[in-house]
Design a protein around this motif. Structure first.
Motif, PDB file in Angstrom:
ATOM      1  N   GLY A 170       7.285   5.682  -3.616  1.00 50.81           N
ATOM      2  CA  GLY A 170       7.131   4.463  -2.826  1.00 50.81           C
ATOM      3  C   GLY A 170       8.305   4.253  -1.890  1.00 50.81           C
ATOM      4  O   GLY A 170       8.122   3.851  -0.725  1.00 50.81           O
ATOM      5  N   LEU A 171       9.514   4.508  -2.363  1.00 50.59           N
ATOM      6  CA  LEU A 171      10.698   4.410  -1.516  1.00 50.59           C
ATOM      7  C   LEU A 171      10.628   5.419  -0.371  1.00 50.59           C
ATOM      8  O   LEU A 171      11.007   5.108   0.766  1.00 50.59           O
ATOM      9  CB  LEU A 171      11.968   4.627  -2.343  1.00 50.59           C
ATOM     10  N   VAL A 184       0.838  -1.200   0.000  1.00 51.78           N
ATOM     11  CA  VAL A 184       0.000   0.000   0.000  1.00 51.78           C
ATOM     12  C   VAL A 184       0.873   1.250   0.000  1.00 51.78           C
ATOM     13  O   VAL A 184       0.481   2.307  -0.506  1.00 51.78           O
ATOM     14  CB  VAL A 184      -0.949  -0.005   1.228  1.00 51.78           C
ATOM     15  N   ARG A 185       2.087   1.145   0.553  1.00 51.11           N
ATOM     16  CA  ARG A 185       2.976   2.315   0.567  1.00 51.11           C
ATOM     17  C   ARG A 185       3.500   2.670  -0.821  1.00 51.11           C
ATOM     18  O   ARG A 185       4.033   3.757  -1.017  1.00 51.11           O
ATOM     19  CB  ARG A 185       4.148   2.051   1.522  1.00 51.11           C
ATOM     20  N   GLN A 186       3.323   1.770  -1.765  1.00 51.12           N
ATOM     21  CA  GLN A 186       3.734   2.047  -3.137  1.00 51.12           C
ATOM     22  C   GLN A 186       2.590   2.735  -3.894  1.00 51.12           C
ATOM     23  O   GLN A 186       1.576   2.119  -4.185  1.00 51.12           O
ATOM     24  CB  GLN A 186       4.121   0.754  -3.856  1.00 51.12           C
ATOM     25  N   ALA A 239      14.983   9.648  -4.726  1.00 45.76           N
ATOM     26  CA  ALA A 239      13.675   9.563  -4.072  1.00 45.76           C
ATOM     27  C   ALA A 239      13.626  10.443  -2.831  1.00 45.76           C
ATOM     28  O   ALA A 239      12.599  11.092  -2.554  1.00 45.76           O
ATOM     29  CB  ALA A 239      13.369   8.117  -3.705  1.00 45.76           C
ATOM     30  N   ILE A 240      14.746  10.499  -2.077  1.00 46.13           N
ATOM     31  CA  ILE A 240      14.784  11.306  -0.862  1.00 46.13           C
ATOM     32  C   ILE A 240      14.737  12.785  -1.210  1.00 46.13           C
ATOM     33  O   ILE A 240      14.013  13.581  -0.598  1.00 46.13           O
ATOM     34  CB  ILE A 240      16.056  10.992  -0.044  1.00 46.13           C
ATOM     35  N   SER A 256      16.296  -1.390   5.150  1.00 49.22           N
ATOM     36  CA  SER A 256      16.025  -2.090   3.899  1.00 49.22           C
ATOM     37  C   SER A 256      14.724  -1.544   3.341  1.00 49.22           C
ATOM     38  O   SER A 256      13.656  -1.683   3.950  1.00 49.22           O
ATOM     39  CB  SER A 256      15.922  -3.594   4.151  1.00 49.22           C
ATOM     40  N   LEU A 257      14.811  -0.894   2.173  1.00 55.28           N
ATOM     41  CA  LEU A 257      13.622  -0.270   1.585  1.00 55.28           C
ATOM     42  C   LEU A 257      12.963  -1.138   0.518  1.00 55.28           C
ATOM     43  O   LEU A 257      11.838  -0.877   0.113  1.00 55.28           O
ATOM     44  CB  LEU A 257      13.999   1.092   0.991  1.00 55.28           C
ATOM     45  N   SER A 258      13.668  -2.153   0.043  1.00 57.71           N
ATOM     46  CA  SER A 258      13.104  -3.125  -0.889  1.00 57.71           C
ATOM     47  C   SER A 258      13.991  -4.360  -0.858  1.00 57.71           C
ATOM     48  O   SER A 258      14.965  -4.429  -0.101  1.00 57.71           O
ATOM     49  CB  SER A 258      13.015  -2.548  -2.307  1.00 57.71           C
TER      50      SER A 258
END
Length: 846
Positions: free
Chosen positions: A761-762, A622-624, A798-799, A830-832
């Protein structure tokens, strides 16, 4: 009976020696006379109607000859069919000209039986060592054989009742008894029963209703020692009698007896008429061993003694509503004016149909022309989890005290009541209690903990005036609308004695509406922003929901509900009651109920649920963020409702756009197929044709089914109506999309990912990781932080692109991308599956 010819073999004869002269039905023998086998005595009346063949519905050919000898004096079935046929019981007159059986109360034959006179009918009745070698059974068999009246004599073992204390055979015996002529009020009993709310209804209409339809007069006499004596005194001849209705009347009759010289003193001398004190009523004893000593005098001067029997104890139970109030000697207004009578409800096992349920109903009807109870709950049984009756022998019994000690009374009660209606059998499984603890009570506890945490931070004590409903957020107005609908729904269930439905409604509201929707979507309001109108309204809204839940739940979960209620009101001071059980049931605020808003939010919940299920199917967190969803709409009303909650849906499922399509669009292709499980039973051999017709449904038919919930189809030349549950709708896959259907709602989710969506998402994943670290590091929810993130080529863009969003969410004063972590303890992030780095988090000094 032809089926019993085989008994000849037992007599040593062959079937071939049996010559069948003619055949006749049993009904053809009815009325035929026969000679008396044992001519010791004749019935004292209607002897001419004795010794004839009659019909009975309990005679079979499985044993014996299919013809049985009846003893109306000693058998219930025998007495019934004999009475219906006009055959008299074999009674003779004793020395007082009273009709008696040929067996006395000690179980011995009377003198009329000549050589058998004074002998016990069963050898087991003799004292040890006194029984004769030949029992009377044997003597009679020999006599019949000698007189050539017995075709076959044999020993036969059959079921026979025995006394549970002495293990001796029980002798059924006709006794004079006092009856209540309940059959005189049969029609009124049936009529009033129809006004009672029976739970389940089938018990009132079936088991109890059938009992009333086949009602017999109520046998009031019991030949026992302990109980309430029948208050009737009679002369020895039985020609005069008095029924005593009060202690005052009995005392007056004793005084008459003393004057007549039948008694020397009164055992009621200390009793004062009109004195209702406990001491006055303890000055005498009306049990059998005392009142049997009381001798009264008849109006003609004859001696009168009390009838030996006691009153059926179920009469005591049925008199409970009045006896407990000492009616009619005290508290007449409580009964006569309907203040304490009839009862709102009673509850007992279904076995009380002929017991307490009946006696309460009979006495109330006959004495007051009223029901004794307005509602009755007929309790079911608690079985083991496999549906077997609990027993120590099977080792499947559950110790209730151990269960309560382990799980608590509230969780146990909630599980039992929410799992099955009280009148249904319950399959008891301790895992169900654990689930109730976790799902309902755990969710309710966490919801209150969430409220308490932020209310304490903001020092909310409900000191401010209520924010007007019109000034509150739509989400506040929705949950208050649902809350008032819940009050109305649960109030109706409780009033109709449907506690299971009440429990389930409260539980569904707490889990689905309050916790999973309102609180989750309102978190940002509570933990961000200033303490002002919108936030205060949210506090007031959540407080009201928790307060109402505590009251609605209190009949089922009395302890936790009381704790929750007192925790809320102790701080707010909004209640004058020290306990939830003293609080008034909530009143419905009709002005707060907005049905259209509830329908809009229901659409939002169902659409969100479909999208989330698609995310799970496609393994997309869902965060994506995703770009969009497409939803075909049935009409303008549906389109407007979805548009009104579109922002909420987008936020909930994390998509950027919602595209509404016409129902007959060509982008989402729907297909129909038969629900074989439902339709198979309905159509049987026609099922093949039905399935083919459903499969051929075009877009207009499918749209009609979704819009109206039903559709007409041609089946083998005839028009047949189908409902929504009988036809399953699916959608064809669209490349790059995932599709799901729930009744009239279809959702297509765009599952393609752009670079910007991946970066966002990240960023959201990083926010989640930091929030978890805050908890692990015991930071306060209000603590500001400084974050340093080790540079990573897959993360840095992304940041940078989402820095403001990230800082706002994690309460960061600074967020820096660095090449070296020099301050603080590094934390692995760990983000993915293939992207990870390290970071440091410290409390900010600014």
């Amino acid at each position: 009976a032809a089926a019993a010819i085989g008994v000849y073999e037992k007599a040593g004869k062959q079937d071939s020696s049996v010559e069948v002269l003619s055949s006749v039905k049993g009904s053809g023998l009815v009325g035929m006379r026969y000679e008396q086998l044992l001519d010791y005595a004749l019935p004292y009346e209607n002897a001419d109607k004795a010794f004839q063949v009659i019909a009975g519905d309990f005679v079979t050919t499985e044993d014996g000859t299919g013809i049985v000898h009846l003893a109306p004096t000693f058998g219930a079935d025998d007495a019934r069919v004999a009475k219906e046929a006009g055959v008299p019981p074999l009674l003779v007159l004793d020395e007082n000209e009273n009709p008696v059986p040929l067996v006395d109360l000690q179980g011995r034959f009377r003198p009329e039986m000549k050589e058998l006179g004074s002998k016990y009918v069963k050898n087991e009745y003799y004292s040890d060592g006194e029984a004769p070698e030949k029992s009377v059974d044997v003597e009679l068999a020999i006599k019949l054989k000698e007189e050539d009246k017995a075709f076959l004599v044999e020993k036969y073992e059959h079921s026979y009742p025995h006394c549970w204390r002495t293990d001796k055979p029980v002798l059924y015996y006709p006794l004079d008894s006092w009856f209540i002529k309940s059959t005189a009020k049969k029609d009124r009993l049936i009529e009033l029963n129809k006004t009672i709310n029976w739970k389940p209804k089938s018990t009132g209409e079936g088991r109890f209703g059938n009992w009333l339809e086949n009602l017999n007069d109520w046998n009031l006499s019991r030949s026992r020692f302990w109980g309430i004596p029948i208050p009737i005194w009679r002369t020895e001849e039985g020609d005069e009698e008095k029924c005593i209705g009060s202690v005052e009347q009995l005392k007056a009759e004793i005084e008459k007896s003393i004057e007549a010289g039948l008694m020397s003193e009164s055992p009621l001398s200390e009793f004062e008429a009109g004195n209702m004190s406990k001491g006055n009523y303890e000055s005498f004893d009306l049990h059998k061993n005392y009142v049997d000593e009381i001798v009264l005098v008849s109006d003609s001067g004859k001696t009168m003694r009390r009838e030996n029997d006691l009153i059926d104890v179920w009469f005591d139970s049925g008199s409970m509503p009045y006896a407990q109030l000492h009616y009619p000697f005290e508290n007449r207004e409580l009964i006569d004016e309907g203040n304490y009578f009839p009862a709102d409800f009673i509850a007992e096992g279904v076995d009380q149909t002929r017991g307490w349920f009946f006696t309460l109903h009979a006495i109330a009807t006959m004495c007051f022309d009223s029901v004794a109870y307005k509602n009755v709950v007929s309790n079911g049984l608690v079985l083991d989890k496999n549906g077997q009756k609990m027993s120590k022998r099977l080792g499947n019994a559950v110790n209730p005290f151990e269960t309560l000690a382990k799980y608590g009374a509230d969780a146990t009660r909630w599980y039992m009541i929410s799992n099955a209606q009280p009148w249904d059998n319950l399959r008891f499984d301790e895992n169900g209690i654990t689930e109730v603890q976790r799902k309902f009570f755990g969710t309710l506890y966490n919801t209150y903990s969430f409220f308490g945490l932020y209310a304490n931070i903001d020092e909310f004590g409900y000191a401010e005036p209520d924010i007007p409903l019109s000034e509150r957020r739509e989400l506040d107005r929705w949950i208050l609308s649902k809350l008032n609908s819940l009050i109305k729904e649960v109030g109706g269930y409780y009033s109709d004695y449907e506690p299971t439905r009440a429990a389930r409604a409260i539980q569904n509201f707490t889990l689905d509406d309050l916790s999973n929707w309102y609180v989750r979507l309102s978190r940002r309001i509570f933990w961000k922003g200033e303490y002002a109108g919108e936030k205060i309204a949210a506090y007031q809204t959540l407080y009201r929901c928790l307060e109402v839940i505590s009251i609605l739940s209190s009949p089922i979960a009395p302890f936790y509900s009381d704790q929750l209620y007192r925790d809320l009101t102790r701080v707010s001071g909004r209640s004058d009651h020290d306990s939830v059980h003293l609080a008034h049931f909530p009143k419905v605020d009709e002005s707060s109920i907005d049905i259209d808003l509830e329908k809009r939010m229901d659409l939002a919940q169902r659409i969100s649920s479909l999208v989330l299920s698609l995310r799970k199917k496609e393994r997309l967190k869902v965060r994506q963020p995703l770009q969009r969803i497409m939803i075909p709409v049935m009409d303008d009303k549906m389109a407007k409702r979805i548009s009104a909650v579109s922002d909420l849906i987008k936020s909930e499922v994390n998509v950027k756009e919602i595209e509404l399509l016409e129902a007959d669009n060509d982008r989402i292709i729907k297909e129909a197929k038969a629900n074989f499980k439902l339709l198979g039973k309905r159509f049987g051999k026609q099922m093949k044709a039905v399935a083919a017709s459903i499969k051929l449904m075009d877009d207009s038919k499918i749209a009609m089914l979704e819009r109206e919930g039903k559709v007409l189809l041609d089946i083998e030349g005839g028009s047949v109506e189908f409902n929504r549950e009988e036809i399953e709708l699916t959608s064809q896959d669209i490349p790059g999309w995932s599709v799901a259907v729930d009744k009239e709602i279809t959702v297509a989710l765009d599952i393609s990912l752009s670079e910007s969506l991946i970066e966002e998402g990240l960023a959201r994943e990083l926010v989640n990781k930091v929030q978890n670290f805050r908890k692990e590091l015991d930071f306060e929810v209000t603590d500001r932080i400084d974050v340093a993130l080790l540079s990573h080529k897959s993360i840095d863009p992304a940041i940078i692109a989402n820095k403001n969003y990230i800082c706002s969410e994690i309460l960061a004063e600074s967020l820096e991308i660095v090449d070296d972590l020099s301050i603080g303890e590094p934390l692995e992030v760990s983000l993915s599956e293939d992207v990870s780095t390290r970071m440091t988090i410290i409390r900010s000094n600014s």
